[in-house]
Scaffold this motif. Structure first.
Motif, PDB file in Angstrom:
ATOM      1  N   LYS A 123     -10.535  -8.483  -4.147  1.00  0.00           N
ATOM      2  CA  LYS A 123     -10.527  -7.762  -2.874  1.00  0.00           C
ATOM      3  C   LYS A 123      -9.941  -8.664  -1.796  1.00  0.00           C
ATOM      4  CE  LYS A 123     -13.709  -5.551   0.406  1.00  0.00           C
ATOM      5  NZ  LYS A 123     -15.126  -5.188   0.684  1.00  0.00           N
TER       6      LYS A 123
ATOM      7  N   PRO B  49     -10.143  -7.268   5.807  1.00  0.00           N
ATOM      8  CA  PRO B  49      -9.983  -5.832   5.543  1.00  0.00           C
ATOM      9  C   PRO B  49      -8.687  -5.303   6.146  1.00  0.00           C
ATOM     10  CG  PRO B  49     -12.183  -6.334   6.388  1.00  0.00           C
ATOM     11  CD  PRO B  49     -11.356  -7.565   6.585  1.00  0.00           C
ATOM     12  N   HIS B  50      -8.182  -4.225   5.555  1.00  0.00           N
ATOM     13  CA  HIS B  50      -7.011  -3.578   6.114  1.00  0.00           C
ATOM     14  C   HIS B  50      -7.360  -2.958   7.459  1.00  0.00           C
ATOM     15  CE1 HIS B  50      -5.737  -3.726   1.855  1.00  0.00           C
ATOM     16  NE2 HIS B  50      -4.518  -3.754   2.367  1.00  0.00           N
TER      17      HIS B  50
ATOM     18  N   ARG C  35      -4.894   2.267  -2.946  1.00  0.00           N
ATOM     19  CA  ARG C  35      -5.263   3.294  -1.960  1.00  0.00           C
ATOM     20  C   ARG C  35      -6.602   3.935  -2.316  1.00  0.00           C
ATOM     21  NH1 ARG C  35       0.327   4.136  -2.473  1.00  0.00           N
ATOM     22  NH2 ARG C  35      -0.013   5.803  -3.999  1.00  0.00           N
TER      23      ARG C  35
ATOM     24  N   LEU D 130       0.805  -1.220   0.000  1.00  0.00           N
ATOM     25  CA  LEU D 130       0.000   0.000   0.000  1.00  0.00           C
ATOM     26  C   LEU D 130       0.838   1.270   0.000  1.00  0.00           C
ATOM     27  CD1 LEU D 130      -3.029  -0.581   2.403  1.00  0.00           C
ATOM     28  CD2 LEU D 130      -3.089  -0.071  -0.034  1.00  0.00           C
TER      29      LEU D 130
ATOM     30  N   ASN E  82     -16.140  -0.767  -2.183  1.00  0.00           N
ATOM     31  CA  ASN E  82     -15.016  -0.475  -1.292  1.00  0.00           C
ATOM     32  C   ASN E  82     -14.024  -1.633  -1.254  1.00  0.00           C
ATOM     33  OD1 ASN E  82     -13.808  -0.645   1.718  1.00  0.00           O
ATOM     34  ND2 ASN E  82     -14.125   1.484   1.107  1.00  0.00           N
ATOM     35  N   GLY E  83     -12.760  -1.280  -1.549  1.00  0.00           N
ATOM     36  CA  GLY E  83     -11.681  -2.263  -1.475  1.00  0.00           C
ATOM     37  C   GLY E  83     -11.493  -3.099  -2.720  1.00  0.00           C
TER      38      GLY E  83
ATOM     39  N   ILE F 111      -5.411   2.497   7.243  1.00  0.00           N
ATOM     40  CA  ILE F 111      -6.143   3.348   6.304  1.00  0.00           C
ATOM     41  C   ILE F 111      -6.063   4.804   6.728  1.00  0.00           C
ATOM     42  CG2 ILE F 111      -8.410   3.844   5.304  1.00  0.00           C
ATOM     43  CD1 ILE F 111      -9.079   0.870   5.659  1.00  0.00           C
TER      44      ILE F 111
ATOM     45  N   LEU G  36      -9.689   1.910  -1.366  1.00  0.00           N
ATOM     46  CA  LEU G  36     -10.078   1.893   0.051  1.00  0.00           C
ATOM     47  C   LEU G  36     -11.100   2.969   0.389  1.00  0.00           C
ATOM     48  CD1 LEU G  36      -6.605   1.207   1.718  1.00  0.00           C
ATOM     49  CD2 LEU G  36      -8.448  -0.417   1.266  1.00  0.00           C
TER      50      LEU G  36
END
Length: 939
Positions: free
Chosen positions: A202, A206-207, A134, A123, A144-145, A212, A137
């Motif tokens: 994806k 999740p990150h 990026r 990232l 999203n993602g 983020i 996100l």
């Protein structure tokens, strides 16, 4: 000749260069320092005391934290850097991966690469793809993602490289890489989520929110709204190309904005082409993906055909990208780069779009290099590098190959001694000097024993596909004295034919082959047609913008000093071919009454060569009749709107004028200066054999008749006369040359050494030369070693001195060196009228002032003076009288009893007093090179 194979077994090159391996290991800690080194030249000329410089070479030192290494010397900096990196790898004991991966290994590495791309570590990396991650996100809701598979395929070179190992069809099927990525992602089902509907990937996990937040905090302050100009290329031929505006911001994913403009849901439905134009450019085509992608086992990967696309095949977009595109396409310059994490963008106008099209054809590449799309034309001949303007033919051909995704062209040149009947070594004609078998003081053709031929060059050009299939071979018959000229002329042949082919790409294969033969080009039809199939989609724009037909001079043709010329000019050349014309010009569109004017193109200083076809025929026809500081205004044929838009700053105004039906294209031009052709070029163009050769032959005849044993050539230059002596039977045993140019003397020494040693090795020597010397010194200075030579020559030298120095030279030679015979040649100024195709403007009321009126320029910019026949005769007669010599006058080129006489006038001085010459002066010259038959005879 065997052609290269396809990529079925994978690429031949290693996936990592030595520099890439070092970067992976040390990153920015690896420091490369490149320095220029001088190669020691073995010039093959013993005794030459002038230091000889070799080609420019480079050596690289690579400093690593633990040690440093130094490469060998290379001609290119990047080769030196790779060599240093390779040495470091060997020292580190790193075993590079094998050049060819197996299909299984490639699948494993592809999966590993995807895993790394979706890691937290990636990232923050500076990579064209990291910006997409990026941006993903902050995509809204269900998007999203998610990263579009098309973005991964387009912006990661490593992914593409691995896909080539898996399937050789990837080059021709740009959708196949999407299938390969998706299938590799399925092997990572525990970490990656694939959405067939979104055609995106994806992370399952999740990150972390803090990651983020940290990334968003470090994001630069991007304006809330960014407007980017782009171009829409419709698939329907009935619709026109138009400008569009993309509105994006830091909170939007720019691919989603483009998707909206294309009328699809989101970025997952958008495919991305390769870069258009330069490799470093971010200009790409964006278009709709097919309705679905079928992914089967790795051995049965397949894609739906073009029929699954929405809309028709977009011929222009297909031509630009080199891959099939259906439906509308957006051409934009936007994206993330290797240089920063910021979003890069720049406006792309209609002007830029049409210039991209122009850059796909050789004549367009040349016009763009000159910034003169309307005025310039691709020249029909490569004359000299000093007269050529714009990109050179070789560079144009290389650019063309890159634009059409071909391999770099291969140039192969060789040198040889031509036979007399080969191009580059013309036979001596009986009529060379006025049409008589033996002109006054000239050389009888029957006396010629052997032609003077030096090494000449030929060049062949080969063009291969990316799969290394030979598609074109050009083998010109012409030969040239310089290697670079052979290369450039061969390249010009290829691009000239390619230009014609692209103007009529739908011609049958038989016609393609036969037309190529006229350019000494051999086509390999199967491979050639395959590579240029997409060129059938190229819009048939008429890039030749104007012809004399239908054009006329405006009545306002006048001199800037307000000396109005009477009547219109008739087309006809008045400037000699090869002259360099420098003009200022402006081309604009205007209504008939010039109420509205729109500037298109212009230049404050624009140079072109007369007779080479380097500009519009109308412009050349007008300018060739003008005098310096004179101006003209004339009309030109209206170009197609695509050409006008390629130069227009305001496309709306230009289109409005073109569609008005009352529009004219006009050109205003003023001639700033004229540079007449260099002396040797004029002589070669107008005389056969060239005038320089006729002078040498004239001297050779007198040398042969004189029974002289020794000769000195004052101002010998590169030794053309001395070299010619070695090919003729003469009584000479000792020859010498004097010049102030060490560079010229070095060339003379190499040539003479080679020729003289060659004669010794021969079974039957062609001359009796026992010794040869070259001196570095001024011929205005006395040196006792040259005193008393039997014969002295000075061909086309004195005009390079000031007049008083020329008089001093004559006195020194005849009073101190005292040769039995002195031969002096110099240009006849009066003959320039013919050479420069102009009219003398002497004032007839004062004949004595003729010599003061320079109606013509000197033949060479380095000439300090050029004498008329009367001036030369007076100088020579007075000189001979002062020193007890007789003098005879003659010349070469032209006729003695016809105005304006010989092109080169010659005086032959003969000493009346045969008493021994006393040398009472010292030695001032430096011996540069010396040769003796006794020291070089066969052992």
């Amino acid at each position: 000749m065997e052609t290269g194979k396809g990529l079925a077994s994978g690429p031949k090159k290693s996936p990592f260069t030595p520099k890439a391996v070092i970067y992976q290991r040390f990153g920015t800690k690896a420091c490369y320092k490149v320095e220029e080194v001088q190669e020691v030249v073995k010039n093959g000329c013993p005794g030459l005391v002038i230091p000889q410089k070799g080609p420019c070479l480079y050596r690289c030192s690579l400093e690593l934290p633990e040690f440093s290494v130094v490469s060998e010397a290379f001609r290119r900096k990047k080769d030196a850097e790779q060599s240093a990196a390779e040495k470091a790898i060997q020292k580190l004991g790193i075993q590079p991966k094998e050049d060819n991966l197996s299909v299984e290994q490639a699948w494993d590495e592809l999966a590993g690469r995807l895993s790394y791309l979706f890691s937290i570590e990636f990232l923050s990396a500076i990579h064209p793809l990291s910006g997409h991650f990026r941006a993903a996100l902050v995509r809204e809701a269900h998007l999203n993602g998610f990263i579009p598979v098309a973005a991964i395929a387009s912006f990661d070179a490593k992914i593409n490289s691995l896909c080539k190992y898996i399937s050789s069809e990837m080059e021709s099927n740009h959708l196949l890489v999407l299938s390969l990525i998706i299938e590799a992602a399925k092997k990572l089902a525990d970490t990656l989520l694939f959405s067939e509907e979104k055609l995106s990937l994806k992370r399952l996990t999740p990150h972390p929110p803090e990651i983020i937040q940290s990334l968003l905090k470090n994001e630069p302050n991007v304006p809330e709204s960014i407007s980017i100009s782009a171009v829409r290329i419709p698939s329907s031929a009935e619709k026109t190309v138009e400008s569009v505006t993309l509105n994006t911001s830091s909170g939007n994913y720019y691919l989603d904005v483009i998707a909206k403009e294309l009328g699809v849901k989101d970025a997952s439905k958008v495919l991305i082409s390769r870069t258009i134009g330069k490799a470093s450019s971010e200009t790409r085509l964006y278009f709709c993906a097919p309705e679905s992608i079928i992914v089967g086992p790795s051995s049965e990967l397949s894609m739906k055909q073009a029929s699954s696309f929405k809309g028709y095949v977009n011929t222009i977009a297909t031509y630009l990208s080199g891959q099939e595109i259906c439906g509308d396409a957006i051409l934009a310059s936007v994206g993330y780069t290797w240089k920063s994490t910021d979003l890069f963008y720049e406006d792309l106008s209609l002007r830029a779009y049409y210039r991209i099209l122009a850059n796909k054809i050789p004549s367009g590449i040349y016009k763009l290099s000159r910034e003169a799309i309307l005025a310039a034309e691709l020249p029909t001949a490569f004359t000299t590098r000093s007269n050529w303007r714009g990109s050179y033919p070789r560079d144009i051909l290389c650019t063309f190959c890159r634009q059409h995704r071909l391999s770099e062209p291969v140039f192969s040149s060789d040198s040889f001694e031509p036979l007399p009947d080969l191009p580059g070594c013309k036979r001596l004609r009986d009529t060379a000097s006025g049409g008589n078998d033996t002109n006054e003081g000239g050389l009888a053709a029957a006396a010629v024993k052997q032609e003077e031929c030096t090494l000449v060059y030929r060049c062949t050009v080969q063009i291969y596909s990316k799969c290394q299939d030979l598609i074109l071979l050009c083998s010109p018959k012409e030969s040239y004295k310089k290697q670079i000229d052979a290369i450039q002329n061969a390249a010009l042949k290829v691009i000239s034919w390619l230009d014609r082919f692209l103007d009529k790409v739908d011609m049958p294969v038989e016609e393609i082959t036969s037309s190529a033969k006229g350019f000494d080009i051999l086509i390999y039809p199967q491979h050639f047609v395959k590579e240029f199939t997409l060129c059938q989609f190229f819009p048939k724009y008429q890039w030749d913008n104007a012809t004399p037909a239908g054009s006329f001079l405006c009545p306002g043709y006048s001199n800037v000093q307000n000396n109005t010329l009477e009547g219109e000019l008739s087309f006809g050349m008045t400037q000699s071919s090869g002259s360099l014309m420098c003009v200022t010009y402006k081309i604009y569109l205007a209504t008939e009454r010039e109420c509205i004017k729109e500037h298109l193109e212009g230049s404050e200083e624009f140079e072109f060569e007369i007779g080479s076809g380097a500009v519009s025929p109308v412009l050349e026809a007008v300018v060739s009749q003008m005098s310096i500081n004179q101006s003209a205004c004339f009309t030109m044929e209206l170009p197609p709107k695509e050409i006008a838009l390629a130069v227009a700053r305001d496309s709306a105004n230009v289109l409005s004028l073109l569609y008005s039906g009352t529009c004219l294209m006009k050109c205003e031009v003023t001639l700033l200066r004229v540079t007449v052709p260099l002396e040797d070029r004029m002589e070669q163009a107008l005389f056969s054999p060239p005038l320089s050769k006729q002078r040498v032959e004239y001297a050779l005849q007198h040398i042969g008749e004189s029974c002289a044993a020794s000769l000195v050539d004052f101002g010998c230059g590169s030794g053309s006369l001395l070299e010619s002596l070695l090919a003729y039977q003469t009584s000479l045993e000792k020859i010498a040359g004097v010049d102030i140019s060490q560079r010229a003397l070095a060339r003379a020494a190499k040539i003479l050494h080679s020729k003289l040693n060659g004669n010794i090795e021969a079974e039957q020597p062609t001359n009796r030369i026992k010794s040869a010397l070259l001196y570095d010194g001024s011929i205005l200075t006395c040196d006792s070693r040259l005193c008393g030579y039997d014969i002295a020559t000075c061909l086309e030298v004195i005009e390079h001195m000031e007049e008083h120095d020329a008089c001093l030279f004559g006195d020194i030679v005849l009073s101190s060196f005292c040769p039995q015979i002195l031969i002096v040649s110099t240009p006849n100024y009066e003959y320039n009228v013919i050479l420069q195709n102009s009219t003398p403007q002497y004032q007839e009321e004062d004949p004595d002032e003729k010599s003061q009126q320079q109606s013509c320029k000197f033949r060479n910019h380095d000439h300090k003076f050029e004498w008329t026949r009367q001036q030369f005769g007076q100088w020579a007669s007075e000189l001979a009288s002062r020193h007890n010599y007789g003098v005879e006058f003659s010349g070469v080129g032209g006729e003695p009893n016809k105005e304006p006489g010989f092109a080169s006038q010659i005086a032959v001085f003969r000493r009346k007093d045969n008493s021994p010459v006393k040398a009472d002066f010292t030695e001032h010259y430096d011996v540069i090179w010396e040769w003796s038959s006794s020291n070089n005879s066969r052992s």
